[in-house]
Design a protein around this motif. Structure first.
Motif, PDB file in Angstrom:
ATOM      1  N   VAL A   1       0.874  -1.176   0.000  1.00  0.00           N
ATOM      2  CA  VAL A   1       0.000   0.000   0.000  1.00  0.00           C
ATOM      3  C   VAL A   1       0.914   1.230   0.000  1.00  0.00           C
ATOM      4  CG1 VAL A   1      -1.732   1.332   1.234  1.00  0.00           C
ATOM      5  CG2 VAL A   1      -1.840  -1.177   1.232  1.00  0.00           C
ATOM      6  N   THR A   2       0.829   2.036  -1.094  1.00  0.00           N
ATOM      7  CA  THR A   2       1.629   3.257  -1.178  1.00  0.00           C
ATOM      8  C   THR A   2       0.710   4.456  -1.027  1.00  0.00           C
ATOM      9  OG1 THR A   2       1.417   3.274  -3.581  1.00  0.00           O
ATOM     10  CG2 THR A   2       3.368   2.208  -2.652  1.00  0.00           C
ATOM     11  N   ALA A   3       1.236   5.512  -0.450  1.00  0.00           N
ATOM     12  CA  ALA A   3       0.409   6.708  -0.213  1.00  0.00           C
ATOM     13  C   ALA A   3       1.262   7.956  -0.309  1.00  0.00           C
ATOM     14  CB  ALA A   3      -0.256   6.621   1.155  1.00  0.00           C
ATOM     15  N   LEU A   4       0.659   8.995  -0.955  1.00  0.00           N
ATOM     16  CA  LEU A   4       1.222  10.344  -0.960  1.00  0.00           C
ATOM     17  C   LEU A   4       0.228  11.218  -0.219  1.00  0.00           C
ATOM     18  CD1 LEU A   4       2.522  10.683  -4.639  1.00  0.00           C
ATOM     19  CD2 LEU A   4       3.812  10.071  -2.610  1.00  0.00           C
ATOM     20  N   GLU A   5       0.690  11.863   0.846  1.00  0.00           N
ATOM     21  CA  GLU A   5      -0.227  12.633   1.685  1.00  0.00           C
ATOM     22  C   GLU A   5       0.256  14.082   1.795  1.00  0.00           C
ATOM     23  OE1 GLU A   5      -1.954  10.048   5.148  1.00  0.00           O
ATOM     24  OE2 GLU A   5       0.189   9.534   4.942  1.00  0.00           O
ATOM     25  N   SER A   6      -0.741  14.977   1.722  1.00  0.00           N
ATOM     26  CA  SER A   6      -0.476  16.412   1.906  1.00  0.00           C
ATOM     27  C   SER A   6      -1.735  17.061   2.469  1.00  0.00           C
ATOM     28  CB  SER A   6      -0.098  17.075   0.566  1.00  0.00           C
ATOM     29  OG  SER A   6      -1.239  17.221  -0.236  1.00  0.00           O
ATOM     30  N   PRO A   7      -1.621  18.296   2.940  1.00  0.00           N
ATOM     31  CA  PRO A   7      -2.837  18.961   3.446  1.00  0.00           C
ATOM     32  C   PRO A   7      -3.902  19.121   2.374  1.00  0.00           C
ATOM     33  CG  PRO A   7      -0.874  20.066   4.251  1.00  0.00           C
ATOM     34  CD  PRO A   7      -0.415  19.093   3.250  1.00  0.00           C
TER      35      PRO A   7
ATOM     36  N   GLY B   1      -4.670  16.821   0.214  1.00  0.00           N
ATOM     37  CA  GLY B   1      -5.322  15.577  -0.131  1.00  0.00           C
ATOM     38  C   GLY B   1      -4.348  14.400  -0.063  1.00  0.00           C
ATOM     39  N   GLU B   2      -4.872  13.242  -0.406  1.00  0.00           N
ATOM     40  CA  GLU B   2      -4.096  12.003  -0.304  1.00  0.00           C
ATOM     41  C   GLU B   2      -4.318  11.173  -1.554  1.00  0.00           C
ATOM     42  OE1 GLU B   2      -3.632   8.399   2.949  1.00  0.00           O
ATOM     43  OE2 GLU B   2      -5.637   9.095   2.470  1.00  0.00           O
ATOM     44  N   ALA B   3      -3.239  10.507  -1.985  1.00  0.00           N
ATOM     45  CA  ALA B   3      -3.331   9.556  -3.092  1.00  0.00           C
ATOM     46  C   ALA B   3      -2.813   8.214  -2.573  1.00  0.00           C
ATOM     47  CB  ALA B   3      -2.500  10.026  -4.281  1.00  0.00           C
ATOM     48  N   LYS B   4      -3.568   7.127  -2.848  1.00  0.00           N
ATOM     49  CA  LYS B   4      -3.211   5.820  -2.277  1.00  0.00           C
ATOM     50  C   LYS B   4      -3.434   4.742  -3.317  1.00  0.00           C
ATOM     51  CE  LYS B   4      -4.323   5.088   1.958  1.00  0.00           C
ATOM     52  NZ  LYS B   4      -5.117   4.804   3.197  1.00  0.00           N
TER      53      LYS B   4
ATOM     54  N   THR C   1       5.025  -4.179  -7.902  1.00  0.00           N
ATOM     55  CA  THR C   1       6.027  -3.309  -7.268  1.00  0.00           C
ATOM     56  C   THR C   1       6.024  -1.921  -7.905  1.00  0.00           C
ATOM     57  OG1 THR C   1       7.710  -4.172  -8.758  1.00  0.00           O
ATOM     58  CG2 THR C   1       7.516  -5.242  -6.592  1.00  0.00           C
ATOM     59  N   TYR C   2       4.901  -1.544  -8.423  1.00  0.00           N
ATOM     60  CA  TYR C   2       4.754  -0.190  -8.962  1.00  0.00           C
ATOM     61  C   TYR C   2       3.285   0.177  -8.884  1.00  0.00           C
ATOM     62  CZ  TYR C   2       3.163  -2.766 -13.058  1.00  0.00           C
ATOM     63  OH  TYR C   2       2.487  -3.611 -13.896  1.00  0.00           O
ATOM     64  N   CYS C   3       3.021   1.489  -9.047  1.00  0.00           N
ATOM     65  CA  CYS C   3       1.641   1.943  -8.947  1.00  0.00           C
ATOM     66  C   CYS C   3       1.544   3.351  -9.545  1.00  0.00           C
ATOM     67  CB  CYS C   3       1.203   1.958  -7.489  1.00  0.00           C
ATOM     68  SG  CYS C   3      -0.557   2.276  -7.279  1.00  0.00           S
ATOM     69  N   LEU C   4       0.394   3.695 -10.224  1.00  0.00           N
ATOM     70  CA  LEU C   4       0.097   5.041 -10.722  1.00  0.00           C
ATOM     71  C   LEU C   4      -0.855   5.712  -9.751  1.00  0.00           C
ATOM     72  CD1 LEU C   4      -0.388   4.489 -14.553  1.00  0.00           C
ATOM     73  CD2 LEU C   4       1.528   5.605 -13.415  1.00  0.00           C
ATOM     74  N   LEU C   5      -0.409   6.843  -9.208  1.00  0.00           N
ATOM     75  CA  LEU C   5      -1.237   7.581  -8.266  1.00  0.00           C
ATOM     76  C   LEU C   5      -1.817   8.814  -8.976  1.00  0.00           C
ATOM     77  CD1 LEU C   5       0.964   7.445  -5.046  1.00  0.00           C
ATOM     78  CD2 LEU C   5      -1.045   6.094  -5.570  1.00  0.00           C
ATOM     79  N   GLY C   6      -3.168   8.881  -9.033  1.00  0.00           N
ATOM     80  CA  GLY C   6      -3.832  10.026  -9.661  1.00  0.00           C
ATOM     81  C   GLY C   6      -4.242  11.074  -8.645  1.00  0.00           C
ATOM     82  N   CYS C   7      -4.876  12.112  -9.167  1.00  0.00           N
ATOM     83  CA  CYS C   7      -5.367  13.201  -8.313  1.00  0.00           C
ATOM     84  C   CYS C   7      -4.249  13.878  -7.559  1.00  0.00           C
ATOM     85  CB  CYS C   7      -6.440  12.714  -7.347  1.00  0.00           C
ATOM     86  SG  CYS C   7      -7.867  11.956  -8.147  1.00  0.00           S
ATOM     87  N   ILE C   8      -3.099  14.005  -8.220  1.00  0.00           N
ATOM     88  CA  ILE C   8      -1.966  14.682  -7.614  1.00  0.00           C
ATOM     89  C   ILE C   8      -2.120  16.182  -7.870  1.00  0.00           C
ATOM     90  CG2 ILE C   8       0.540  14.920  -7.613  1.00  0.00           C
ATOM     91  CD1 ILE C   8      -0.478  12.309  -6.470  1.00  0.00           C
TER      92      ILE C   8
END
Length: 709
Positions: free
Chosen positions: A547-553, A555-558, A564-571
């Motif tokens: 489970v990978t996650a990018l978090e900021s005030p 919003g979050e992308a998970k 072993t790879y993943c495309l995170l949208g809504c960045i």
């Protein structure tokens, strides 16, 4: 046999065949040599010789010129019998086997001894014996001896060359033994002849033995008689009266006679203490002292001489002693009474050995001891007792309690005496009990705490984690210990043992343990579009999903994936993100992995337009998403590529002397301090026409409408 006298050639082949048969057969043994030959009886000669190798029998031959006698014997010495007395013989020996017989040995001449004289014996008077005999061939003299047949008195002996003699001054009515032999000129004695003769009795005697009203008598013509039926431990008075044809004499003065004491009675035997026998008895009338004989069953005999009625003896375990007690006085020894036997208790086992076959079973062995018919083993400890009985000097005790001190006693039994109760106990401790693991908990990354029930005293516990990655141990004397530095993403089997000076317990039941997956070492982020970022990482050992996650005030992308790879949208562009990853095993164990933060690229500008300048230049205009950012404009056409970068804070830049009459692709991107130039900002296509004047026309090819400058 083959004849060697034949002169005919026809027998030549036969002779050769016979010779071949003789050579192939066993050969006769060597000739023996006589060491000595002698005669001790008138009808025999004894021969001694040295043994001959290969001989199985020997032939003795005696020849006197008129006859010869042969005798077969096995070995030396051998005797030839059936010979004549006082005769000279030639003695030879031959050795025999299956191959034949040897030549005779060199002869020896031996003369048989003289024959015994044949006696004629009579008693001419009550005190004499006359002896006569016939002459013996070649005898030089004779020896005649005489003595009482009951062994009393001395022996009389006379040598003579005559053939008769008389012995005088003998006891009347007494049986005598007469023995005679002849000797030759060399003094060699011959066979002897024995004859018994009683002298005449002119007087008779009556012996009276009295004690109170009891009177016992015996009559005899000799100077002694035997009075039977006397009682032991009694005093008698003895008188003798002589009789002949003329009457009786006066009785002699009475002589006091004390008989031998009676055999002691009421004999008792006891071990007053181990190793000591006490023999006691009742006193005996007329007994002056006593002798006790003690003989053990190995043949050793000791005795005790005492005037008391008891004796002490040293004794050994496991022996049977045969005990007899005699009383003595001046008359002699008492009759033999009852013979008692006493068996001491069997010996205590020695050379004790103990070997554990398992945690609850021990095999005991010891050296067999004298006098033991059976062994009993008792092990007491832990509030219980285990025992076994066997005729063998060994015992296997099972179902013992772990971590228990036992007192073990091995007793020997005999049918005659029973148990030896003096055997000292021995002490033996069983191995510790197996621990029982109660709990396994994580104390930190690669740190596992193991807890168990401490069910042993003074034991050291060893916990082992066993897996493909290897072995890890921890040790404690309490109820827990910590396994350190266990590798991530590994499976282990956890077990514990207890160890003490008494031994080692069986291992506890194993409990499986899985450590959390390993965090990937490498993680890479690459922005694909303004709102999409590609994140990839290396394999984390033991992980099944991530489970990978990018978090900021903002919003979050998970993303949860098997890959072993993943495309995170809504960045959101131009935003700083916290990067995290969770590695999850197939059983749900999770490792939380954190990495360096990630900043998304600045936002692409909007409203990009081109304006014609008067000096054949182009002005690129846009609406900046962030006034603090710097931008760069790139124009790509068939007649050349052009770019411009405005001063900080401006949202346009100019490109001079750009050729008209070409189609340009225009893109405006934010300028970053590091990293590649962004490639995902939108591109627009414009046509720059030549209007024949200084004012040209720019036509947007990316939209349906045409803008004029």
């Amino acid at each position: 046999m083959c004849s060697a006298k034949s002169k005919s050639l026809a027998f030549t082949g036969v002779l050769l065949g016979c010779l071949e048969m003789v050579l192939s057969a066993n050969t006769a043994p060597d000739i023996p040599v006589i060491d000595q030959a002698y005669s001790k009886l008138s009808n025999s000669i004894t021969v001694e010789w040295r043994a001959v190798p290969g001989a199985t029998n020997y032939m003795l031959t005696a020849e006197d010129g008129d006859s010869f006698i042969e005798t077969i014997v096995k070995n030396s010495p051998g005797t030839v019998t059936g010979l004549k007395p006082a005769t000279l013989y030639r003695i030879t020996v031959r050795s025999l086997n299956s191959g034949g017989k040897s030549q005779p040995s060199p002869f020896r001449k031996v003369k048989t001894v003289l024959a015994a004289p044949i006696l004629s014996v009579r008693s001419p008077s009550c005190d004499s014996i006359a002896v006569s005999w016939k002459a013996v061939h070649t005898a030089a003299g004779f020896s005649v001896s005489l003595m009482r047949s009951d062994g009393l008195g001395r022996m009389l002996k006379q040598n003579t060359t005559n053939t008769s003699l008389i012995f005088t001054n003998l006891d009347p009515g007494t049986l005598y033994t007469i023995k005679a032999y002849a000797w030759n000129a060399n003094g060699m004695p011959g066979d002897d002849f024995t004859y018994n003769q009683r002298t005449k009795g002119a007087l008779t005697y009556s012996v009276t033995v009295s004690s109170g009203l009891l009177k016992l008598r015996c009559n005899t013509s000799s100077a002694s008689c035997v009075v039977p039926s006397l009682q032991c431990s009694s005093q008698y008075y003895v008188s003798v009266t002589a009789y002949n044809d003329g009457g009786s004499s006066e009785p002699t003065d009475a002589v006091s006679l004390k008989t031998v004491p009676c055999a002691p009675v009421n004999i008792s035997i006891e071990e007053d203490e181990p190793g000591h026998l006490l023999v006691s008895w009742s006193s005996v009338s007329l007994g002056h002292y006593y002798v006790v004989f003690v003989k053990s069953d190995d043949g050793l005999e000791v005795h005790c001489n005492t005037s008391y009625t008891q004796c002490h003896f040293q004794s050994d375990c496991g022996f049977t002693y045969f005990i007899s007690v005699f009383a003595y006085n001046k008359a002699g020894q008492s009759p033999l009474g009852d013979v008692f036997n006493y068996t001491t208790a069997p010996c205590c086992p020695s050379d004790f050995r103990a070997a554990f076959l398992s945690s609850d079973t021990v095999r005991l062995s010891w050296a067999a001891v004298r006098g033991a018919d059976l062994y009993e083993t008792r092990a007491a400890g832990g509030g219980g007792e285990v025992q076994c009985r066997d005729t063998a000097p060994a015992c296997t005790l099972s179902a013992l309690r772990c971590s228990t001190a036992y007192s073990i006693t091995v007793r020997s039994f005999s049918e005659a005496r029973g148990s030896n109760t003096s055997c000292a106990p021995r002490h033996l401790a069983t191995a510790p009990c197996s621990p029982e693991i109660k709990n396994i908990s994580k104390e930190g990354i690669s740190v596992i705490s193991v807890q168990w029930q401490p069910n042993n005293e003074e034991a050291t516990y060893i916990v082992t984690a066993r897996g493909e990655a290897g072995l890890w141990h921890c040790t404690s004397t309490r109820n827990s210990c910590t396994l350190m530095d266990l590798p991530c993403g590994s499976a282990f089997s956890i077990s514990a043992i207890a160890r003490s000076p008494a031994g080692q317990s069986l291992p506890s039941y194993s409990i499986p343990l899985e450590t959390a997956p390993c965090c990937p070492n490498d993680l890479t982020l690459a922005q694909v579009t303004q709102s999409v970022t590609n994140i990839s990482w290396s394999v984390g050992k033991g992980a099944q999903t991530y489970v990978t996650a990018l978090e900021s005030p903002k919003g979050e992308a998970k993303c949860h994936t098997l890959q072993t790879y993943c495309l995170l949208g809504c960045i959101t562009c131009g935003t700083n993100y916290t990067v995290s990853l969770r590695a999850i095993s197939e059983t749900g164990l999770t490792s939380r992995c954190t990495y360096q933060g990630y900043s998304s690229s600045a936002c692409c500008p909007s409203g990009v337009k081109l304006y014609r300048l008067s000096n054949n230049g182009i002005r690129v205009f846009w609406r900046a998403s962030d006034e603090t950012k710097n931008y760069k404009a790139d124009l790509h056409g068939s007649k050349g590529n052009f770019s411009c970068t405005p001063s900080s804070g401006l949202s346009h830049c100019d490109i001079t002397k750009i050729p008209c009459g070409d189609v340009y692709t225009v893109v405006v991107v934010p300028v970053t301090d590091k990293g590649p130039k962004l490639t995902f900002c939108p591109k627009k296509i414009y046509s720059v026409t030549c209007s024949g004047s200084s004012v040209g026309m720019v036509i947007s090819r990316g939209k349906s409408n045409i803008k004029h400058i």
